[in-house]
Write an enzyme that holds these catalytic residues in place. Structure first.
Site, PDB file in Angstrom:
ATOM      1  N   HIS A 179       0.826  -1.207   0.000  1.00  0.00           N
ATOM      2  CA  HIS A 179       0.000   0.000   0.000  1.00  0.00           C
ATOM      3  C   HIS A 179       0.859   1.255   0.000  1.00  0.00           C
ATOM      4  CE1 HIS A 179      -3.208  -2.800   1.209  1.00  0.00           C
ATOM      5  NE2 HIS A 179      -4.054  -1.870   0.829  1.00  0.00           N
ATOM      6  N   LYS A 201      -0.916   4.876   4.769  1.00  0.00           N
ATOM      7  CA  LYS A 201      -1.790   3.929   5.468  1.00  0.00           C
ATOM      8  C   LYS A 201      -1.308   3.764   6.913  1.00  0.00           C
ATOM      9  CE  LYS A 201      -3.871  -0.643   4.792  1.00  0.00           C
ATOM     10  NZ  LYS A 201      -5.229  -0.088   4.901  1.00  0.00           N
TER      11      LYS A 201
END
Lengths: 252, 252, 252, 252
Positions: free
Chosen positions: C136, C140
């Site tokens: 990701h 995040k």
């Protein structure tokens, strides 16, 4: 901290130009002194004291822009296409009389893409086989991509220079197209898939091993680090440089 | 613990057969009761009390082998090619009179490959675009691979059955072969690279996302878990089953 | 051609809601009859004759919205989080008195992600080893991702149900963290890399082969096909369905 | 055509030695003049007129072997481990008196792996984020792999030398191990999966783009092209060279 670098953008209203303006404004070592559109006068560059100009205009105006910059001792970083051999030769002649001024003309500012091409070229002579897979969104009108064509040509030249024989291939029965297009003898495969942006894999193989060099371009922000690198470096590289890889330090 | 399953191998001297013999000897719930070569008599199967026979012979002898097994109430797991529609129909007729005996004829025992094909088929209708890349060693004589052809056909059928329109593709100018071979309308790209064994990727894309299903076959050991699964399951599946996926529990 | 399906969106000013409005307006078989924000009255749904409502609001209002819809015989497709066991039980009770009305509550509308999780779950029992890599963007805050946690739990359960032993692992000396986090016994590795969006790979391996199931989410458009599938299907699925996979046809 | 290069192998009965003997016998420009095991006398090298010796023995005998070769004017290509700083210094002193003799000591002969490490090192300074994933068979006892540790250290040094800040990472809540092991600040993730051999990916990312450099080692044959390159090059590189990358021409 040293003084800020005074930077101007030409073509500041275009998509690339808008992104460049934002990137320069966000750079801690740069000051944006001008963001000019089509009808703004070039004299503004001189009035504002620009040290580096970033040209992101169109093929019909880039040459005049760059010549103006060089004549006024302003370094130029150029992302506009349309620089053929005649234009480049004319620019080099102009630069010969301006030994302190630098110009970078770069067809591709994505650092990752430039590095991927360079690495593929360097590795090509050490493997039995090389193939290229490029993957793009389905709105693209040409196949293979320009980057894949250029990569294949550079890879093929590196192998020819080193005397590497053709890759082994025992294919006897095949459907037309299965083995890809041949570009300077290198198979190139073009995938067009909804959801994708711009991606390329160079696959290199020899008995028992594979080396894969993959570049993914997810959006246009990927060009900005290369533009900033160009702006920071151009004043130390007098004369003409073609291709961002000329500015990369790959001595590792 | 229950009794050991008595298993025999036909074609036990071939490459696949040798591996199957070793796998069965290594299975804790199986006993290898016979490992027969070309000239060994089939009666040995009966004498040794084989419950399941694994046929890994050649197209010219597989039918007689399987018929012998069924006639003697021995279940059969068959990896040999050459079973056309006529042979299959004839075998089904024979099995109709032997309602307790099971036969599995599987062109591919690699569980991962069977699963990858099934998943591609299931996912195909939910994406705008599908393309297949298969990658093999350069000694392979056909392109695309048989697995890629079959995958493309199944994927195309799944999309047609669900009424999915053709994948978008704005390509106008292209080099011959760049966009791959078309198999039932699905682009298939075949890479041949020294160092590789047998690999396949199915790429599925829609706006904003991509699903990739990749299978890598590194060596022939990959077939053995599928053979053992077949041996363990065949006695509970009377009648004819074609394709190992018929034995997989995919209800998850 | 049949009549258009009348669809309303709640939470129409949010990021997801804006995309849903555009997707519904672009769907040839749907008519957008209402696009409501926080302070708009729910009665509008009835006045406009909405047949399906898409709820993309917030946890504090989703329950009242869905109950209003069900009470007025409007089917609901819900992407809002916050539906715990108590809320679901209460909703099921309400639906019991409305046997013709359907509700879909889906934590994830990305078809590719839903399929990837399902396939991982189905394949898990057929391989010696399974590991998960999720990748990701670096903004995040949680690692592993919620999708990876859920995938690991489902994969672990599938293996336990089938009696698959733990994956082999001879690691003796290791740096802390090298082998990832253990989620229900499955190693999960979290990469955080500038440039990425949301990606997940499930790697499954047995002797000689590997199966890889990868999903890439490039932007929020990836959720829209799942929302449209939900809108088209919900009226044929009375009662409560949790999870978009309940609407997928995976019989292939 | 010029004369054949006379090559001897020490440690010729080991796994690597056996492969080297076969590779040299198969090379059109080399003649294998000796293949010695543990108890064979080194004088054979002189008697047979070896020009290059390949040492694939054990740490306890490699130093004596190489010194013998240098003292007799035989170039040496060494794949044996155990060369610490003291041994290397002593060898350099010996070589100072033999200015025409070359020695290559290479911990890794896989060209693809050497190139992958070099490329990762060169690219590291140009990206915001770098992480490493290494994937091996589950019989491996150490995690991370030695190659991953070395790659991480070189990548970290390249970034430190260029003044690159730490990669962004907003992780707040995490399971132990999810974000991998930290090696000189670089996250390293170790996957152990049945079916795999030895694989490594270096992921480099900046806003909008990703560069991936992956190396797959499928079997020990992958070391042979590097050994042959060493044998062909060592006579032109007098003195001591550590690392096969010193012999690679990466000017591209």
């Amino acid at each position: 901290m040293s003084e800020m670098l005074k930077v101007a953008v030409l073509g500041a209203r275009g998509r690339m130009g808008t992104a460049a303006v934002a990137a320069i404004e966000g750079a801690p070592d740069m000051e944006l002194v001008a963001a000019l559109g089509r009808s703004d006068p070039l004299d503004t560059l001189v009035e504002k004291g620009a040290q580096v100009v970033v040209d992101l205009t169109v093929p019909t105006s880039t040459e005049a822009n760059v010549r103006f910059a060089v004549e006024h001792g302003i370094h130029a970083v150029v992302g506009t296409t349309g620089w053929d051999a005649a234009r480049l030769a004319s620019l080099e002649k102009l630069l010969a009389g301006r030994p302190e001024t630098g110009v970078l003309i770069a067809p591709n500012f994505a650092l990752g893409s430039v590095l991927a091409t360079r690495f593929a070229q360097q590795a090509a002579r050490y493997f039995d086989s090389v193939e290229i897979i490029e993957l793009h969104h389905p709105r693209k009108v040409d196949a293979p991509s320009g980057t894949a064509l250029r990569t294949a040509q550079l890879v093929a030249k590196a192998r020819a220079d080193a005397g590497v024989p053709a890759a082994p291939d025992a294919t006897e029965t095949t459907l037309v197209g299965a083995r890809g297009a041949r570009v300077s003898g290198i198979p190139v495969h073009s995938v067009r898939l909804a959801g994708l942006v711009a991606h390329q894999e160079v696959l290199l193989g020899s008995e028992g091993e594979q080396l894969t060099i993959r570049h993914d371009s997810f959006n246009h922000d990927s060009f900005m680090p290369g533009v900033l690198l160009g702006v920071r470096t151009v004043s130390n590289r007098p004369g003409l440089t073609v291709g961002l890889d000329g500015y990369l330090d790959l001595e590792g």
